[in-house]
Design a protein around this motif. Structure first.
Motif, PDB file in Angstrom:
ATOM      1  N   ALA A  66       0.834  -1.210   0.000  1.00  0.00           N
ATOM      2  CA  ALA A  66       0.000   0.000   0.000  1.00  0.00           C
ATOM      3  C   ALA A  66       0.868   1.259   0.000  1.00  0.00           C
ATOM      4  N   LEU A  67       1.977   1.238   0.749  1.00  0.00           N
ATOM      5  CA  LEU A  67       2.879   2.388   0.769  1.00  0.00           C
ATOM      6  C   LEU A  67       3.500   2.605  -0.614  1.00  0.00           C
ATOM      7  N   MET A  68       3.815   1.509  -1.309  1.00  0.00           N
ATOM      8  CA  MET A  68       4.365   1.653  -2.664  1.00  0.00           C
ATOM      9  C   MET A  68       3.316   2.217  -3.630  1.00  0.00           C
ATOM     10  N   VAL A  69       2.049   1.885  -3.442  1.00  0.00           N
ATOM     11  CA  VAL A  69       0.982   2.491  -4.248  1.00  0.00           C
ATOM     12  C   VAL A  69       0.963   3.997  -4.004  1.00  0.00           C
ATOM     13  N   GLU A  70       1.058   4.408  -2.735  1.00  0.00           N
ATOM     14  CA  GLU A  70       1.090   5.842  -2.395  1.00  0.00           C
ATOM     15  C   GLU A  70       2.286   6.532  -3.061  1.00  0.00           C
ATOM     16  N   LEU A  71       3.461   5.888  -3.020  1.00  0.00           N
ATOM     17  CA  LEU A  71       4.662   6.460  -3.638  1.00  0.00           C
ATOM     18  C   LEU A  71       4.479   6.601  -5.149  1.00  0.00           C
ATOM     19  N   ARG A  72       3.930   5.564  -5.794  1.00  0.00           N
ATOM     20  CA  ARG A  72       3.679   5.633  -7.241  1.00  0.00           C
ATOM     21  C   ARG A  72       2.705   6.757  -7.566  1.00  0.00           C
ATOM     22  N   ASN A  73       1.616   6.849  -6.793  1.00  0.00           N
ATOM     23  CA  ASN A  73       0.620   7.888  -7.038  1.00  0.00           C
ATOM     24  C   ASN A  73       1.203   9.296  -6.907  1.00  0.00           C
ATOM     25  N   ALA A  74       2.207   9.444  -6.042  1.00  0.00           N
ATOM     26  CA  ALA A  74       2.856  10.749  -5.834  1.00  0.00           C
ATOM     27  C   ALA A  74       4.052  10.954  -6.771  1.00  0.00           C
ATOM     28  N   HIS A  75       4.287   9.974  -7.668  1.00  0.00           N
ATOM     29  CA  HIS A  75       5.400  10.044  -8.634  1.00  0.00           C
ATOM     30  C   HIS A  75       6.748  10.161  -7.926  1.00  0.00           C
ATOM     31  N   ILE A  76       6.888   9.431  -6.828  1.00  0.00           N
ATOM     32  CA  ILE A  76       8.159   9.373  -6.096  1.00  0.00           C
ATOM     33  C   ILE A  76       8.851   8.078  -6.477  1.00  0.00           C
ATOM     34  N   SER A  77      10.081   8.187  -6.977  1.00  0.00           N
ATOM     35  CA  SER A  77      10.843   7.002  -7.404  1.00  0.00           C
ATOM     36  C   SER A  77      11.229   6.155  -6.199  1.00  0.00           C
ATOM     37  N   TYR A  78      11.186   4.844  -6.389  1.00  0.00           N
ATOM     38  CA  TYR A  78      11.578   3.924  -5.318  1.00  0.00           C
ATOM     39  C   TYR A  78      11.984   2.590  -5.916  1.00  0.00           C
ATOM     40  N   GLU A  79      12.668   1.806  -5.119  1.00  0.00           N
ATOM     41  CA  GLU A  79      12.989   0.422  -5.461  1.00  0.00           C
ATOM     42  C   GLU A  79      12.363  -0.473  -4.406  1.00  0.00           C
ATOM     43  N   ARG A  80      11.896  -1.606  -4.824  1.00  0.00           N
ATOM     44  CA  ARG A  80      11.297  -2.575  -3.918  1.00  0.00           C
ATOM     45  C   ARG A  80      12.367  -3.612  -3.553  1.00  0.00           C
ATOM     46  N   GLU A  81      12.495  -3.874  -2.275  1.00  0.00           N
ATOM     47  CA  GLU A  81      13.398  -4.911  -1.750  1.00  0.00           C
ATOM     48  C   GLU A  81      14.786  -4.873  -2.386  1.00  0.00           C
ATOM     49  N   ARG A  82      15.462  -3.745  -2.210  1.00  0.00           N
ATOM     50  CA  ARG A  82      16.822  -3.590  -2.734  1.00  0.00           C
ATOM     51  C   ARG A  82      17.789  -4.395  -1.879  1.00  0.00           C
ATOM     52  N   TYR A  83      18.654  -5.132  -2.553  1.00  0.00           N
ATOM     53  CA  TYR A  83      19.715  -5.841  -1.835  1.00  0.00           C
ATOM     54  C   TYR A  83      20.788  -4.839  -1.451  1.00  0.00           C
ATOM     55  N   VAL A  84      21.211  -4.916  -0.203  1.00  0.00           N
ATOM     56  CA  VAL A  84      22.184  -3.972   0.343  1.00  0.00           C
ATOM     57  C   VAL A  84      23.389  -4.771   0.817  1.00  0.00           C
ATOM     58  N   PRO A  85      24.607  -4.367   0.414  1.00  0.00           N
ATOM     59  CA  PRO A  85      25.792  -5.120   0.846  1.00  0.00           C
ATOM     60  C   PRO A  85      26.046  -4.976   2.347  1.00  0.00           C
TER      61      PRO A  85
END
Length: 189
Positions: free
Chosen positions: A46-65
């Motif tokens: 749901a938070l990613m839907v909000e981010l998309r609706n606001a045209h805010i770029s994001y990555e889902r489940e980014r692997y971090v070293p």
């Protein structure tokens, strides 16, 4: 009068704070719409839907070293990483259980693994029924993590429309033991 460098840093911090507060409003919207009782993945989606609706770029489940000195010895997986227009990464971790120091440490580890591209992080707790003794369900808990010049991460929680430094249990114990001083004040003398 404040130097230009100080004024610029203060302005940048205000801009970052505004971005953080936009995401905070989104988290409240998610929780107000869904309510409690869902798994973390539902709140993240749901938070990613909000981010998309606001045209805010994001990555889902980014692997971090995960680093040991200069070597990568493993990876972690940040729930969501927001990428504001400035290009700095802001990891977001969503939780539904009571927050523990492990949750803060997980976000610190991700921020460290992202290096200089990450100066801020967000930790959100979506309260669930049965986690408090009262029948009342609290609003989401929202924490802003900031990396200082030395790379240390400090947490601030949002309460009463202000950002308040969030102390962990060890800090609270030390404050009681030392008559109100924090560990930084205690080591300074």
């Amino acid at each position: 009068m404040a130097s230009l460098e100080t004024r610029t840093a203060t302005k940048e911090l205000r801009e970052v704070q505004e971005h953080i507060e936009v995401i905070q409003r989104m988290a409240h919207s998610v929780y107000n719409t869904l309510g409690c009782g869902y798994d973390e993945i539902i709140y993240k989606e749901a938070l990613m839907v909000e981010l998309r609706n606001a045209h805010i770029s994001y990555e889902r489940e980014r692997y971090v070293p995960i680093l040991y000195g200069p070597r990568v010895i493993g990876t972690g997986k940040a729930d969501i990483v927001v990428i504001p227009t400035e290009g700095l990464s802001v990891p977001i971790e969503c939780k539904k259980t009571l927050l523990k120091e492990d949750d803060r440490q997980q976000l610190r580890t991700y921020m460290k693994g992202m290096g200089n591209d990450c100066e801020h992080g967000i930790l959100i707790r979506f309260p669930q029924p049965g986690t408090h003794k009262s029948e009342k369900i609290d609003p989401p808990e929202f924490y802003w993590a900031r990396k200082d010049r030395e790379g240390n991460v400090e947490f601030y929680r949002h309460a009463d429309n202000a950002w308040i430094p969030d102390e962990n249990k060890q800090e609270r114990k030390l404050r009681r033991k030392t008559g109100g001083k924090t560990s930084a004040q205690e080591s300074a003398g």
